[in-house]
Scaffold this active site. Structure first.
Site, PDB file in Angstrom:
ATOM      1  N   PHE A  31      33.603  21.887 -24.302  1.00 61.56           N
ATOM      2  CA  PHE A  31      34.250  23.174 -24.524  1.00 61.56           C
ATOM      3  C   PHE A  31      34.623  23.313 -25.997  1.00 61.56           C
ATOM      4  O   PHE A  31      34.946  22.324 -26.661  1.00 61.56           O
ATOM      5  CB  PHE A  31      35.522  23.309 -23.673  1.00 61.56           C
ATOM      6  CG  PHE A  31      35.278  23.333 -22.190  1.00 61.56           C
ATOM      7  CD1 PHE A  31      35.311  24.529 -21.489  1.00 61.56           C
ATOM      8  CD2 PHE A  31      35.034  22.155 -21.495  1.00 61.56           C
ATOM      9  CE1 PHE A  31      35.100  24.555 -20.125  1.00 61.56           C
ATOM     10  CE2 PHE A  31      34.820  22.173 -20.125  1.00 61.56           C
ATOM     11  CZ  PHE A  31      34.850  23.381 -19.437  1.00 61.56           C
ATOM     12  N   THR A  39      31.132  18.364 -19.444  1.00 67.27           N
ATOM     13  CA  THR A  39      31.006  19.687 -20.069  1.00 67.27           C
ATOM     14  C   THR A  39      31.804  19.707 -21.363  1.00 67.27           C
ATOM     15  O   THR A  39      32.938  19.229 -21.413  1.00 67.27           O
ATOM     16  CB  THR A  39      31.500  20.799 -19.133  1.00 67.27           C
ATOM     17  OG1 THR A  39      30.711  20.797 -17.943  1.00 67.27           O
ATOM     18  CG2 THR A  39      31.375  22.162 -19.801  1.00 67.27           C
TER      19      THR A  39
END
Length: 424
Positions: free
Chosen positions: A298, A296
């Site tokens: 960010f 992921t």
């Protein structure tokens, strides 16, 4: 763009002694920011000025719990988005929270420490993230800003507002996952709010199956977690808990907290190993993600942009809207502006234009059709300090009706491994 939804910012302690003593030793006392929708409104009498004295005066009124005051030109007028897009007003209603004895207690007033600028000389930054302690977003905040004071928020837009209102110094929010794709909500909020991207951080996702101590896998009749986490562990759950129902939860770590707080012996959660540590749960199975390459990305957000440099790899994020009635040729010309200067694009994505979702094409003799109008988000590998990037955007601006630089920031070049986030 559409106006931001009005919210209340509630301050509560996340010390869980009142909820469940079994994991009270694991979570430090901290401030959490939640978003609650209320019918009554509160606004500062004279608006919030950029000056420190006006800001402190407004917060003095806030701490005295004035319920509602007329607001000519308040916060929404002071916090206006770039290029004519305005944010909605923000309700800052004071509400009572539960104390340890179960009675309602007044919220503690803000202090000068809560309103201070970004700390200097190695002081701890206050970093807002969406979720509860043990969430992957908390791990991303810790990687982006080691030794920071992480502030959990219950919604993405609350994290944005926390930085805008000087409650937090930075926000770290997910924007895309290697399996699930883009998190469109945060892309829309980037355009709606005035924050700047100042960095990025990538976190490998390492899922675990968690339950209360003593619970066996065969006793689990329900598995709860975020929908993405359930999808990313589908095959593993088919093997581990073939007869268990799967229910969506708003957050992975919050699912673990829910099991611990309610003493659910028939329910398991898909969350991080750190969530198991915080909420005194046992790990039934470790590393249950179906794809080991699950990462992921960010973004780190701040009130002010950083100064671009050329001494290390930089990435720049922009958003633009094509000129009306130009069709697909505009997108080709925009891409050519980067290709001609040998600038690599790492991402391009379209989102429907909120203010003008449709445009009419054709004339009366042959009929008309309605096509979607789009905003385009583009990431490219170049710093705004480089002349080639400046020249590319100067050319792009000729073909667009709207162009905004969301940020020019250092790329995350740190190596990662799947075992590095077992403590996350």
């Amino acid at each position: 763009m559409q106006a931001a939804t009005s919210c209340d910012l509630k301050f509560r302690s996340t010390n869980p002694t009142a909820r469940n003593k079994c994991f009270s030793h694991a979570i430090p006392k901290r401030v959490a920011i939640t978003c609650g929708y209320r019918s009554e409104s509160f606004s500062f009498p004279n608006g919030v000025s950029v000056s420190r004295s006006d800001w402190q005066s407004s917060c003095a009124i806030l701490s005295s719990k004035v319920a509602s005051v007329e607001n000519p030109g308040g916060l929404a007028d002071k916090i206006a988005a770039v290029n004519g897009h305005t944010n909605g007003s923000v309700n800052l209603g004071i509400v009572a929270v539960e104390s340890t004895n179960g009675k309602l207690a007044p919220v503690q007033p803000l202090t000068i420490t809560d309103l201070s600028p970004a700390p200097l000389h190695g002081s701890s930054l206050r970093v807002a993230y969406q979720g509860v302690p043990g969430a992957y977003s908390e791990a991303a905040a810790g990687k982006a800003y080691p030794n920071c004071d992480a502030i959990p928020c219950d919604q993405f837009d609350v994290a944005f507002q926390a930085v805008e209102l000087w409650i937090a110094d930075r926000a770290v929010l997910p924007v895309e996952n290697s399996l699930g794709g883009s998190i469109h909500r945060n892309y829309d909020l980037l355009l709606r709010h005035r924050l700047h991207i100042v960095g990025e951080v990538q976190i490998p996702v390492h899922h675990c199956l968690l339950a209360l101590p003593g619970v066996r896998t065969g006793c689990v009749t329900r598995v709860i977690s975020h929908p993405q986490a359930l999808a990313q562990t589908e095959h593993s759950l088919d093997v581990l808990t073939p007869h268990a129902a799967r229910e969506a939860f708003h957050d992975t770590a919050a699912a673990a907290e829910y099991i611990a707080a309610n003493d659910l012996h028939d329910t398991a959660a898909v969350a991080s190993a750190r969530a198991a540590e915080l909420y005194n749960l046992q790990i039934l199975a470790d590393g249950i993600q179906d794809d080991p390459g699950n990462v992921t990305r960010f973004l780190m957000l701040a009130r002010e942009p950083i100064i671009p440099r050329t001494d290390r790899p930089f990435k720049t994020s922009i958003v633009f809207a094509a000129q009306e009635h130009k069709g697909t040729s505009v997108l080709f010309k925009v891409l050519s502006a980067f290709a001609f200067r040998d600038i690599s694009l790492t991402k391009i994505e379209s989102r429907p234009h909120h203010n003008r979702p449709l445009r009419v094409v054709g004339d009366g003799s042959f009929g008309t059709s309605k096509n979607f109008e789009y905003m385009f988000y583009v990431d490219f590998e170049a710093s705004m300090a480089e002349p080639r990037a400046q020249n590319a955007l100067a050319e792009v601006q000729e073909y667009t009706s709207f162009l905004r630089v969301l940020g020019s920031y250092p790329m995350d070049m740190t190596p990662w491994s799947m075992t590095s986030t077992e403590d996350a």
